[in-house]
Design a protein around this motif. Structure first.
Motif, short mmCIF file in Angstrom:
data_model
loop_
_atom_site.label_atom_id
_atom_site.label_comp_id
_atom_site.label_asym_id
_atom_site.label_seq_id
_atom_site.Cartn_x
_atom_site.Cartn_y
_atom_site.Cartn_z
N GLN A 68 -39.27 -71.64 -3.74
CA GLN A 68 -38.87 -71.03 -5.02
C GLN A 68 -39.74 -69.83 -5.34
N ALA B 281 -40.40 -77.14 -1.51
CA ALA B 281 -39.37 -76.60 -2.41
C ALA B 281 -39.98 -75.63 -3.41
N ASN C 216 -36.08 -84.18 3.33
CA ASN C 216 -35.73 -85.37 2.55
C ASN C 216 -34.95 -86.37 3.40
N GLN C 217 -34.11 -85.87 4.30
CA GLN C 217 -33.27 -86.72 5.11
C GLN C 217 -33.99 -87.29 6.33
N GLN D 30 -41.90 -82.49 0.68
CA GLN D 30 -40.71 -81.74 0.29
C GLN D 30 -40.88 -81.05 -1.06
N SER E 70 -31.98 -68.78 3.95
CA SER E 70 -31.03 -69.83 4.32
C SER E 70 -31.67 -70.83 5.28
N ALA F 90 -34.36 -72.89 3.46
CA ALA F 90 -33.76 -73.83 2.52
C ALA F 90 -33.19 -75.04 3.25
N SER F 91 -32.57 -74.81 4.40
CA SER F 91 -32.01 -75.92 5.15
C SER F 91 -33.12 -76.81 5.72
N ARG F 92 -34.24 -76.21 6.09
CA ARG F 92 -35.36 -77.00 6.59
C ARG F 92 -36.00 -77.83 5.47
N VAL F 93 -36.09 -77.23 4.27
CA VAL F 93 -36.64 -77.96 3.13
C VAL F 93 -35.72 -79.12 2.78
N LYS F 94 -34.44 -78.86 2.78
CA LYS F 94 -33.47 -79.91 2.48
C LYS F 94 -33.51 -81.01 3.54
N GLY F 95 -33.72 -80.63 4.78
CA GLY F 95 -33.78 -81.60 5.87
C GLY F 95 -35.00 -82.50 5.82
#
Length: 89
Positions: free
Chosen positions: A52, A48, A87-88, A44, A77, A80-85
């Protein structure tokens, strides 16, 4: 075939713009590929940082007329949602 001096000049300008835009698109695709590779590796932090780095390039493509504003917005968009996902998951 271009006959008038004006049409000859426009043909030259068109070739130049085509070459410049082709390089811009290639550069943008390279940045996007780096993000995709970081996502595939599951890191991640790397994803990220790659995102950036890619965002200014994508926005520059919009300002230079290579890509449409909404296209870039959608790509950022979704990435970014895939990068955020990552972590989860």
């Amino acid at each position: 075939m271009a006959n008038t001096p004006q049409s000859k000049k426009r043909a030259r300008q068109s070739e130049t713009r085509y070459a410049v835009n082709k390089q811009r698109r290639s550069r943008i695709r390279t940045f996007l590929r780096k993000v995709e590779e970081a996502l595939a590796s599951g890191d991640q932090a790397a994803a990220a940082s790659a995102l950036q780095a890619a965002q200014p390039e994508l926005q520059r493509g919009v300002s230079k007329g290579v890509l449409h504003k909404n296209t870039v917005s959608r790509k950022i968009s979704r990435l970014a949602s895939r990068v955020k996902g990552l972590n989860q998951a």
